[in-house]
Design an enzyme around this catalytic site. Structure first.
Site, PDB file in Angstrom:
ATOM      1  N   THR A  14      -9.503  -4.475  -4.918  1.00 33.23           N
ATOM      2  CA  THR A  14      -8.578  -3.515  -4.621  1.00 33.23           C
ATOM      3  C   THR A  14      -8.530  -2.651  -3.912  1.00 33.23           C
ATOM      4  OG1 THR A  14      -9.031  -2.696  -6.719  1.00 33.23           O
ATOM      5  CG2 THR A  14      -8.175  -4.282  -7.525  1.00 33.23           C
ATOM      6  N   SER A  15      -9.187  -2.503  -2.855  1.00 34.12           N
ATOM      7  CA  SER A  15      -9.214  -1.134  -2.101  1.00 34.12           C
ATOM      8  C   SER A  15      -8.296  -1.545  -1.084  1.00 34.12           C
ATOM      9  CB  SER A  15     -10.483  -1.156  -2.175  1.00 34.12           C
ATOM     10  OG  SER A  15     -11.104  -0.109  -1.211  1.00 34.12           O
ATOM     11  N   ARG A  16      -8.565  -1.998  -0.018  1.00 36.61           N
ATOM     12  CA  ARG A  16      -7.949  -2.375   1.182  1.00 36.61           C
ATOM     13  C   ARG A  16      -8.409  -3.886   1.818  1.00 36.61           C
ATOM     14  NH1 ARG A  16      -4.039   0.778   3.686  1.00 36.61           N
ATOM     15  NH2 ARG A  16      -5.375   1.420   5.368  1.00 36.61           N
ATOM     16  N   ASP A  53      -5.551  -7.443  -4.909  1.00 35.67           N
ATOM     17  CA  ASP A  53      -4.626  -6.572  -5.115  1.00 35.67           C
ATOM     18  C   ASP A  53      -3.703  -6.062  -3.199  1.00 35.67           C
ATOM     19  OD1 ASP A  53      -2.661  -5.568  -6.802  1.00 35.67           O
ATOM     20  OD2 ASP A  53      -3.542  -3.376  -6.090  1.00 35.67           O
ATOM     21  N   GLU A 113      -0.813  -7.303   4.640  1.00 34.53           N
ATOM     22  CA  GLU A 113       0.078  -6.767   3.552  1.00 34.53           C
ATOM     23  C   GLU A 113       1.242  -6.476   3.394  1.00 34.53           C
ATOM     24  OE1 GLU A 113      -2.400  -4.716   0.857  1.00 34.53           O
ATOM     25  OE2 GLU A 113      -1.585  -3.338   0.928  1.00 34.53           O
ATOM     26  N   HIS A 170      -0.691  -5.351  -4.527  1.00 39.08           N
ATOM     27  CA  HIS A 170      -0.302  -3.333  -4.612  1.00 39.08           C
ATOM     28  C   HIS A 170       0.145  -3.111  -5.636  1.00 39.08           C
ATOM     29  CE1 HIS A 170      -2.156  -1.092  -0.932  1.00 39.08           C
ATOM     30  NE2 HIS A 170      -3.029  -0.492  -2.383  1.00 39.08           N
ATOM     31  N   GLN A 171      -0.858  -3.221  -6.402  1.00 41.50           N
ATOM     32  CA  GLN A 171      -0.325  -2.723  -7.841  1.00 41.50           C
ATOM     33  C   GLN A 171      -1.110  -2.277  -8.590  1.00 41.50           C
ATOM     34  OE1 GLN A 171       1.324  -6.750 -10.108  1.00 41.50           O
ATOM     35  NE2 GLN A 171       0.871  -5.323 -11.879  1.00 41.50           N
ATOM     36  N   ALA A 172      -2.081  -1.845  -7.973  1.00 37.29           N
ATOM     37  CA  ALA A 172      -2.855  -1.782  -9.046  1.00 37.29           C
ATOM     38  C   ALA A 172      -2.870  -0.132  -9.323  1.00 37.29           C
ATOM     39  CB  ALA A 172      -4.125  -1.573  -9.004  1.00 37.29           C
ATOM     40  N   PHE A 173      -1.816   0.479  -8.240  1.00 32.70           N
ATOM     41  CA  PHE A 173      -2.269   1.779  -8.781  1.00 32.70           C
ATOM     42  C   PHE A 173      -1.133   2.520  -9.683  1.00 32.70           C
ATOM     43  CE2 PHE A 173       2.429   2.950  -6.415  1.00 32.70           C
ATOM     44  CZ  PHE A 173       1.770   1.850  -5.881  1.00 32.70           C
TER      45      PHE A 173
HETATM   46  P1  NAD Z   1     -13.477   8.259  -2.988  1.00 27.92           P
HETATM   47  O1  NAD Z   1     -13.286   8.634  -1.803  1.00 27.92           O
HETATM   48  O2  NAD Z   1     -13.165   8.393  -4.286  1.00 27.92           O
HETATM   49  O3  NAD Z   1     -14.425   6.967  -2.980  1.00 27.92           O
HETATM   50  C1  NAD Z   1     -14.300   5.621  -2.146  1.00 27.92           C
HETATM   51  C2  NAD Z   1     -16.111   5.747  -2.129  1.00 27.92           C
HETATM   52  O4  NAD Z   1     -16.430   4.766  -1.364  1.00 27.92           O
HETATM   53  C3  NAD Z   1     -16.926   6.979  -2.005  1.00 27.92           C
HETATM   54  O5  NAD Z   1     -17.609   7.116  -3.188  1.00 27.92           O
HETATM   55  C4  NAD Z   1     -18.139   7.070  -1.105  1.00 27.92           C
HETATM   56  O6  NAD Z   1     -18.969   7.236  -0.399  1.00 27.92           O
HETATM   57  C5  NAD Z   1     -18.394   5.741  -0.541  1.00 27.92           C
HETATM   58  N1  NAD Z   1     -18.512   4.655   0.673  1.00 27.92           N
HETATM   59  C6  NAD Z   1     -17.755   5.271   2.083  1.00 27.92           C
HETATM   60  N2  NAD Z   1     -18.103   4.758   3.058  1.00 27.92           N
HETATM   61  C7  NAD Z   1     -19.012   3.184   2.637  1.00 27.92           C
HETATM   62  C8  NAD Z   1     -19.420   2.542   2.536  1.00 27.92           C
HETATM   63  N3  NAD Z   1     -19.675   2.137   4.354  1.00 27.92           N
HETATM   64  N4  NAD Z   1     -20.173   1.844   1.519  1.00 27.92           N
HETATM   65  C9  NAD Z   1     -20.456   1.677   0.272  1.00 27.92           C
HETATM   66  N5  NAD Z   1     -19.497   3.041  -0.258  1.00 27.92           N
HETATM   67  C10 NAD Z   1     -19.043   3.612   1.028  1.00 27.92           C
HETATM   68  O7  NAD Z   1     -12.398   7.077  -3.664  1.00 27.92           O
HETATM   69  P2  NAD Z   1     -11.383   6.309  -4.265  1.00 27.92           P
HETATM   70  O8  NAD Z   1     -10.086   7.334  -5.262  1.00 27.92           O
HETATM   71  O9  NAD Z   1     -12.455   5.787  -5.204  1.00 27.92           O
HETATM   72  O10 NAD Z   1     -10.720   4.899  -4.096  1.00 27.92           O
HETATM   73  C11 NAD Z   1     -11.708   3.789  -3.116  1.00 27.92           C
HETATM   74  C12 NAD Z   1     -10.387   2.936  -2.736  1.00 27.92           C
HETATM   75  O11 NAD Z   1      -9.528   2.082  -3.471  1.00 27.92           O
HETATM   76  C13 NAD Z   1      -9.304   4.068  -1.886  1.00 27.92           C
HETATM   77  O12 NAD Z   1     -10.158   3.812   0.049  1.00 27.92           O
HETATM   78  C14 NAD Z   1      -8.944   2.827  -1.740  1.00 27.92           C
HETATM   79  O13 NAD Z   1      -8.255   1.507  -0.291  1.00 27.92           O
HETATM   80  C15 NAD Z   1      -8.318   1.971  -2.056  1.00 27.92           C
HETATM   81  N6  NAD Z   1      -6.853   2.440  -3.495  1.00 27.92           N
HETATM   82  C16 NAD Z   1      -5.910   1.024  -3.532  1.00 27.92           C
HETATM   83  C17 NAD Z   1      -5.158   1.444  -4.724  1.00 27.92           C
HETATM   84  C18 NAD Z   1      -4.386  -0.170  -4.930  1.00 27.92           C
HETATM   85  O14 NAD Z   1      -2.998   0.269  -5.589  1.00 27.92           O
HETATM   86  N7  NAD Z   1      -4.861  -0.700  -5.109  1.00 27.92           N
HETATM   87  C19 NAD Z   1      -5.045   2.353  -5.826  1.00 27.92           C
HETATM   88  C20 NAD Z   1      -5.306   3.907  -5.144  1.00 27.92           C
HETATM   89  C21 NAD Z   1      -6.767   3.755  -3.942  1.00 27.92           C
END
Ligand code: NAD
Length: 338
Positions: A233-235, A259, A264, A296-299
């Site tokens: 659900t990240s990227r 997600d 995308e 991409h609807q997790a948010f």
């Molecule tokens: P955050 O910045 O709070 O947390 C990211 C974590 O990743 C940090 O603790 C950082 O130290 C760690 N990190 C960085 N590089 C790393 C690596 N090489 N290996 C392991 N860990 C590493 O971010 P968050 O708010 O928790 O969001 C996380 C991800 O969720 C975002 O990057 C974004 O891509 C995704 N996101 C998705 C949606 C969605 O709707 N699907 C919505 C918001 C965010």
């Protein structure tokens, strides 16, 4: 403040209009994305509000500046679509919403994991056809399983905590900065390679950086436990989609819930149900019975949309009043994932 809100969907209008009551901005909702061809629509607006897939490059910024725009308000966390250096040169401030609701994404992640692991979408499709047979729907308990959480920031920490304290999973984690509160509840930080070799489920919550791009690739899948479940659900680009497809075909990968997807930008957030989708990799992914994809609807929760709208409009009010911009994006910042 007169604000041109580009790329608006009905839910954007609803939440921005509701949140605007105390601010009284003059919101002008526009359906098109912001791009060179549409930038002139913002003429006469002091602020422009945009989303992840709007284009805010040098050409767009020049047009906006000529039209009197002084503020770009991103209604998202990421800002990789903005040329910050050009914005700074033109005297345009850029603000974003750095955090809105980690719970929204964390809860959706758990939902995806349960859905794919217990075959819930397949079961629902069957029941709608009056097919109540259970063959092919056997799942696995989460309790006692080993889950690897990559990235334990705001979202990953909530996921790790829920899996550990709520479901009784063994939780392995990988992050540049271990979280002592997670360690205190038994989450174990290990090197990423070890996590990928050991976990039966891997869930991704780190940002997209050169180090994390394609962290799930052919080698990681080869080294993984057979039947690995992957949740992202990240990227999208954290996963090499071609390698994932090969892993699914060889049955090394047991289940996948996404997600986000590498390509995308050409698909998500639009209704393409009457179109021909030409992305063959994406179409191939959809053919697997053990793959679940959402757009991409997790948010997308009431709370997150409310927080995004409120933060965005507050930033506009601060800019109008000449107050410091708490959520200003500096040209020196490295763009995080959305
Ligand atoms: P955050 O910045 O709070 O947390 C990211 C974590 O990743 C940090 O603790 C950082 O130290 C760690 N990190 C960085 N590089 C790393 C690596 N090489 N290996 C392991 N860990 C590493 O971010 P968050 O708010 O928790 O969001 C996380 C991800 O969720 C975002 O990057 C974004 O891509 C995704 N996101 C998705 C949606 C969605 O709707 N699907 C919505 C918001 C965010």
């Amino acid at each position: 403040m007169r604000i041109a809100v580009f790329n608006t969907k009905p839910y954007d209008r609803r939440f921005l209009t509701e949140a605007n009551a105390p601010y009284g901005h003059d919101l002008h909702f526009l359906e098109p994305r912001l791009e060179p061809a549409t930038a002139s629509l913002a003429a006469g607006h002091q602020a422009v509000c945009v989303f992840v897939n709007d284009t805010v490059n040098a050409e767009v910024l020049e047009t906006l500046a000529a039209g009197g725009t002084k503020l770009i308000a991103l209604r998202c966390a990421g800002f990789n679509n903005v040329d910050l250096a050009v914005a700074a040169r033109l005297g345009i401030d850029v603000v974003r919403v750095p955090a809105y609701s980690p719970h929204a994404v964390a809860e959706f992640t758990i939902g995806l994991l349960l859905a794919v692991d217990r075959n819930i979408p397949r079961a629902w499709a069957r029941v709608r056809e009056n097919n109540f047979a259970l063959e092919g729907l056997i799942g696995r308990n989460l309790h006692g399983r080993t889950v690897g959480v990559i990235g334990t920031g705001k979202i990953g920490a909530l996921v790790a905590r829920t899996l550990r304290a709520g479901f009784g999973c063994e939780v392995l984690a990988s992050d540049l900065y271990p979280d002592p509160e997670l360690e205190a509840i038994g989450v174990r930080y290990v090197p990423r390679d070890e996590l990928l070799r050991t976990a039966g489920i891997v869930t991704l919550h780190c940002p997209l950086t050169p180090d994390t791009r394609h962290l799930i690739d052919a080698a990681a899948i080869e080294a993984a436990r057979p039947g690995l479940t992957i949740v992202n659900t990240s990227r999208g680009a954290l996963i090499d989609t071609a390698a994932l497809i090969e892993g699914l075909k060889s049955r090394k990968v047991g289940a996948v819930a996404l997600d986000v997807y590498e390509q995308e930008a050409d698909l998500f957030f639009e209704d393409l149900s009457n179109e021909i989708v030409s992305d063959d990799q994406f179409q191939r992914l959809l053919t697997f019975p053990n793959v679940l994809v959402t757009g991409h609807q997790a948010f997308l929760t009431e709370e997150a949309l409310g927080a995004i709208a409120d933060t965005t409009l507050r930033s506009a009010a601060d800019a109008e009043a000449g107050r410091p911009l708490a959520n200003r994006v500096d040209a020196g910042l490295i763009a995080p994932a959305r």
